[in-house]
Design a protein around this motif. Sequence first.
Motif, PDB file in Angstrom:
ATOM      1  N   GLN A   1       0.850  -0.937   0.226  1.00 55.05           N
ATOM      2  CA  GLN A   1       0.147  -0.204  -0.248  1.00 55.05           C
ATOM      3  C   GLN A   1       1.342   1.301   0.080  1.00 55.05           C
ATOM      4  O   GLN A   1       1.950   1.741   0.988  1.00 55.05           O
ATOM      5  CB  GLN A   1      -0.910   0.323   1.152  1.00 55.05           C
ATOM      6  N   VAL A   2       0.508   2.113  -0.940  1.00 55.42           N
ATOM      7  CA  VAL A   2       1.236   3.025  -0.975  1.00 55.42           C
ATOM      8  C   VAL A   2       1.439   4.199   0.517  1.00 55.42           C
ATOM      9  O   VAL A   2       2.323   4.670   0.829  1.00 55.42           O
ATOM     10  CB  VAL A   2       0.962   4.278  -2.676  1.00 55.42           C
ATOM     11  N   GLU A   3       0.033   4.499   0.941  1.00 57.96           N
ATOM     12  CA  GLU A   3       0.315   5.389   1.968  1.00 57.96           C
ATOM     13  C   GLU A   3       0.803   4.579   3.014  1.00 57.96           C
ATOM     14  O   GLU A   3       1.875   5.487   4.030  1.00 57.96           O
ATOM     15  CB  GLU A   3      -1.391   5.801   2.401  1.00 57.96           C
ATOM     16  N   THR A   4       0.962   3.198   3.051  1.00 51.79           N
ATOM     17  CA  THR A   4       1.795   2.575   4.741  1.00 51.79           C
ATOM     18  C   THR A   4       3.217   3.044   3.782  1.00 51.79           C
ATOM     19  O   THR A   4       3.789   3.176   4.675  1.00 51.79           O
ATOM     20  CB  THR A   4       1.667   1.268   4.301  1.00 51.79           C
ATOM     21  N   ALA A   5       3.526   2.740   2.701  1.00 49.32           N
ATOM     22  CA  ALA A   5       4.555   3.449   2.492  1.00 49.32           C
ATOM     23  C   ALA A   5       5.250   4.372   2.865  1.00 49.32           C
ATOM     24  O   ALA A   5       6.663   4.947   3.323  1.00 49.32           O
ATOM     25  CB  ALA A   5       5.389   2.966   1.551  1.00 49.32           C
ATOM     26  N   VAL A   6       4.480   5.387   2.351  1.00 42.74           N
ATOM     27  CA  VAL A   6       4.612   6.644   2.646  1.00 42.74           C
ATOM     28  C   VAL A   6       4.719   6.993   4.482  1.00 42.74           C
ATOM     29  O   VAL A   6       6.114   8.230   4.697  1.00 42.74           O
ATOM     30  CB  VAL A   6       3.553   7.589   1.826  1.00 42.74           C
ATOM     31  N   ARG A   7       4.207   6.804   4.809  1.00 45.44           N
ATOM     32  CA  ARG A   7       4.082   7.044   6.502  1.00 45.44           C
ATOM     33  C   ARG A   7       5.413   6.199   6.935  1.00 45.44           C
ATOM     34  O   ARG A   7       5.890   7.126   7.592  1.00 45.44           O
ATOM     35  CB  ARG A   7       2.393   5.953   6.942  1.00 45.44           C
ATOM     36  N   CYS A   8       5.821   5.796   6.431  1.00 41.80           N
ATOM     37  CA  CYS A   8       6.570   4.548   7.126  1.00 41.80           C
ATOM     38  C   CYS A   8       8.042   5.914   6.470  1.00 41.80           C
ATOM     39  O   CYS A   8       9.028   5.608   7.849  1.00 41.80           O
ATOM     40  CB  CYS A   8       7.368   3.643   6.444  1.00 41.80           C
ATOM     41  N   MET A   9       8.311   6.068   5.381  1.00 44.58           N
ATOM     42  CA  MET A   9       9.147   6.900   4.567  1.00 44.58           C
ATOM     43  C   MET A   9       8.903   8.343   5.615  1.00 44.58           C
ATOM     44  O   MET A   9       9.803   8.882   6.140  1.00 44.58           O
ATOM     45  CB  MET A   9       9.384   7.131   3.881  1.00 44.58           C
ATOM     46  N   GLN A  10       8.086   8.312   5.944  1.00 42.47           N
ATOM     47  CA  GLN A  10       7.795  10.072   6.869  1.00 42.47           C
ATOM     48  C   GLN A  10       8.572   9.816   8.744  1.00 42.47           C
ATOM     49  O   GLN A  10       8.750  10.784   8.604  1.00 42.47           O
ATOM     50  CB  GLN A  10       6.575  10.735   6.791  1.00 42.47           C
TER      51      GLN A  10
ATOM     52  N   TYR B   1       9.708  -2.227   1.587  1.00 44.70           N
ATOM     53  CA  TYR B   1       9.811  -3.139   0.490  1.00 44.70           C
ATOM     54  C   TYR B   1       8.440  -4.112   0.979  1.00 44.70           C
ATOM     55  O   TYR B   1       8.405  -4.254   2.632  1.00 44.70           O
ATOM     56  CB  TYR B   1      10.875  -3.838   0.603  1.00 44.70           C
ATOM     57  N   VAL B   2       7.473  -4.145  -0.036  1.00 44.51           N
ATOM     58  CA  VAL B   2       6.952  -5.379  -0.020  1.00 44.51           C
ATOM     59  C   VAL B   2       7.689  -6.912   0.540  1.00 44.51           C
ATOM     60  O   VAL B   2       8.347  -7.081  -0.345  1.00 44.51           O
ATOM     61  CB  VAL B   2       5.830  -6.096  -1.086  1.00 44.51           C
ATOM     62  N   LYS B   3       7.614  -7.989   0.690  1.00 47.02           N
ATOM     63  CA  LYS B   3       7.742  -9.281   1.366  1.00 47.02           C
ATOM     64  C   LYS B   3       7.971  -9.979   0.057  1.00 47.02           C
ATOM     65  O   LYS B   3       8.836 -10.603   0.187  1.00 47.02           O
ATOM     66  CB  LYS B   3       7.842  -9.699   2.403  1.00 47.02           C
ATOM     67  N   THR B   4       7.076  -9.734  -1.021  1.00 40.42           N
ATOM     68  CA  THR B   4       7.348 -10.675  -2.055  1.00 40.42           C
ATOM     69  C   THR B   4       8.611  -9.824  -3.108  1.00 40.42           C
ATOM     70  O   THR B   4       8.950 -10.057  -4.165  1.00 40.42           O
ATOM     71  CB  THR B   4       6.181 -10.165  -2.774  1.00 40.42           C
ATOM     72  N   VAL B   5       9.473  -8.862  -2.852  1.00 40.71           N
ATOM     73  CA  VAL B   5      10.337  -7.878  -3.537  1.00 40.71           C
ATOM     74  C   VAL B   5      11.078  -9.300  -3.809  1.00 40.71           C
ATOM     75  O   VAL B   5      11.788 -10.096  -3.590  1.00 40.71           O
ATOM     76  CB  VAL B   5      10.543  -7.193  -3.124  1.00 40.71           C
ATOM     77  N   GLU B   6      11.886  -8.765  -5.443  1.00 40.93           N
ATOM     78  CA  GLU B   6      13.184  -9.829  -5.803  1.00 40.93           C
ATOM     79  C   GLU B   6      14.113  -9.640  -4.780  1.00 40.93           C
ATOM     80  O   GLU B   6      14.459  -8.208  -4.019  1.00 40.93           O
ATOM     81  CB  GLU B   6      13.167  -9.859  -6.926  1.00 40.93           C
ATOM     82  N   LYS B   7      14.913 -10.465  -4.381  1.00 42.68           N
ATOM     83  CA  LYS B   7      15.825 -10.699  -3.282  1.00 42.68           C
ATOM     84  C   LYS B   7      16.802  -9.757  -3.541  1.00 42.68           C
ATOM     85  O   LYS B   7      17.147  -8.608  -3.378  1.00 42.68           O
ATOM     86  CB  LYS B   7      15.894 -11.935  -3.079  1.00 42.68           C
ATOM     87  N   GLU B   8      17.189 -10.043  -4.806  1.00 40.70           N
ATOM     88  CA  GLU B   8      18.492  -8.300  -5.754  1.00 40.70           C
ATOM     89  C   GLU B   8      18.016  -7.591  -5.036  1.00 40.70           C
ATOM     90  O   GLU B   8      18.499  -6.512  -5.095  1.00 40.70           O
ATOM     91  CB  GLU B   8      17.858  -8.620  -7.401  1.00 40.70           C
ATOM     92  N   ARG B   9      16.820  -6.905  -5.592  1.00 40.55           N
ATOM     93  CA  ARG B   9      16.238  -5.398  -4.684  1.00 40.55           C
ATOM     94  C   ARG B   9      16.392  -5.238  -3.285  1.00 40.55           C
ATOM     95  O   ARG B   9      17.139  -4.311  -3.355  1.00 40.55           O
ATOM     96  CB  ARG B   9      14.659  -5.129  -5.379  1.00 40.55           C
ATOM     97  N   LEU B  10      16.098  -6.239  -2.291  1.00 39.16           N
ATOM     98  CA  LEU B  10      16.226  -6.088  -1.226  1.00 39.16           C
ATOM     99  C   LEU B  10      17.713  -5.928  -1.001  1.00 39.16           C
ATOM    100  O   LEU B  10      17.889  -4.686   0.038  1.00 39.16           O
ATOM    101  CB  LEU B  10      15.835  -7.030  -0.353  1.00 39.16           C
ATOM    102  N   ILE B  11      18.572  -6.809  -1.619  1.00 36.26           N
ATOM    103  CA  ILE B  11      19.941  -6.413  -1.468  1.00 36.26           C
ATOM    104  C   ILE B  11      20.690  -5.048  -1.289  1.00 36.26           C
ATOM    105  O   ILE B  11      21.181  -4.993  -0.470  1.00 36.26           O
ATOM    106  CB  ILE B  11      20.456  -8.218  -1.804  1.00 36.26           C
ATOM    107  N   THR B  12      19.796  -5.062  -2.766  1.00 38.52           N
ATOM    108  CA  THR B  12      20.771  -3.693  -3.138  1.00 38.52           C
ATOM    109  C   THR B  12      20.429  -2.353  -1.613  1.00 38.52           C
ATOM    110  O   THR B  12      21.360  -1.980  -1.434  1.00 38.52           O
ATOM    111  CB  THR B  12      20.369  -3.332  -4.535  1.00 38.52           C
TER     112      THR B  12
END
Length: 490
Positions: A93-102, A109-120
């Motif tokens: 959810q975009v709102e949750t992501a924005v809230r966390c960044m604030q 990241y969502v848990k289903t993200v590819e592992k390469e992106r998470l590692i970067t």
Amino acid sequence: MSPEKYPPTPILLVDDEAAWLRSLSLTLREATGIDNIIRCSDSRQVMAILRGTEVSLILLDLTMPYFSGTELLQMIGQEYPDIPVIVLSGLNQVETAVRCMQLGAFDYYVKTVEKERLITGIQRAFSMQEMRNENRSLKARFLDDHLAHPDAFAEIMTASKKMRAVFQYCEAVAQSSEPILITGESGVGKELIARAVHRIRCPGGPWVAVNAAGLDDTIFADTLFGHARGAFTGAERDRRGMIEEAAGGTLFLDEIGDLSHVSQVKLLRLLQEGEFFPIGSDTPRKLRAKLVFATNHDLSGKSGSNGFRKDLYYRLNAHQVQIPPLRERFEDLPLLIDHFLSEAAEALGKRSPTPPRELATLLSIYSFPGNIRELRAMIYDAVSRHRSHVLSLDSFKEKIGYSTDLPSPAPDTEIIFPERLPTLEEGRHRLVMEAVRRARGNQTLAAAMLGITRQALAKRLKQFPDATPVSPVRAAGSGRERVLQFFPAH
Ligand SMILES: Nc1ncnc2c1ncn2[C@@H]1O[C@H](COP(=O)(O)OP(=O)(O)OP(=O)(O)O)[C@@H](O)[C@H]1O
């Protein structure tokens, strides 16, 4: 010695699902070599863990019993604002992501993200953290002008402020996981600085030095990565490469500017992937040594089709330590002269001779293209030749091309005059003042440069009590070629 953990300060994984924590740990270990991990499945424990242990990064789930991820994010932000927190959420959810960044999350990241992106993302957080630490440490050091590890630099003789700043920078970056690149002309002391970094970072670990100059691609790969038995004719048993020999310590790769393109690609891969394959083996090995590189080339200038790869240069250049040439720190001469005189006398089994008073001044008119190594060789030569109690200046004068028989510039020396010629008296004045400047106020030496007696110089100086600024003199190339410029006094 047991291999050191990576990263040296642990990362904290927080999620109420123990199975997810296990699988994330495994992914991190396999993909990045991260094995210094604290797992926490009870959100109530997080702040207690942080109070008791320093952590480098937190990976935080959002939906948990007791404290939610957002609540923890706020608490961490208040008490430990320097620890980067990456939120791993089941919610896209975009709102949750924005809230966390604030709330100060470093990334989301969502848990289903590819592992390469998470590692970067994790690697970015590490780099950011390192930069912050480096910044903080540099600020602190420059403010209190203090060295935390003076012993590490004990074999480097210096009285120079520029070198002091080099030491402070080395202390600030020694613990970084990024490589260190040491640059400077030949003979300035790059290897000594590399050893000092090693003593700060891994005092008990091995020190392995490899000179890359003249190594062809195959020997370079074999030297660094080692080989498996049967990899090529003559490979009768497995042989560990220098990278493995240096595990838990430092691998110093000298003359890196001379590497061929093929070897540069191999090195780049090692830096990017943090692992390597011994020749003939398909089992990867982890890089567990601190890498320090040195070169006397300007690698940025060499970048291009025939020179040094830009991508490799930027990887190596994370922390660059530039060592000034000896001619930019002549205040080091007296210390270095004393040091090498004792060293040479001991090596040659002689009594340490007394250096003549003028020696440092005489040498400071020379540009030392070979830097400290050249000075050392000069002193060894002088000590081996000397017979009396006080060291003679003759061998030094010979080496730097200084001759009292030739006090005037060589016939091919260009002299640039201003539009209005100086009068004879003005020209004489300028020459006298320039000689005094070059001789750093030593009148015996200045008089010798001018081809007059000390008494004659003293008499002339009395005639010019209000010394005007001396004319600029450019030294070009070696210490002997010079261009004299006679500029108007004002
Ligand atoms: N500040 C110093 N104090 C004492 N000795 C020094 C100092 N700097 C350099 N030396 C000595 O000068 C010599 C050259 O130093 P070093 O090998 O570290 O230079 P380098 O920059 O690595 O040279 P190169 O580029 O040719 O590899 C060595 O004998 C070293 O011990």
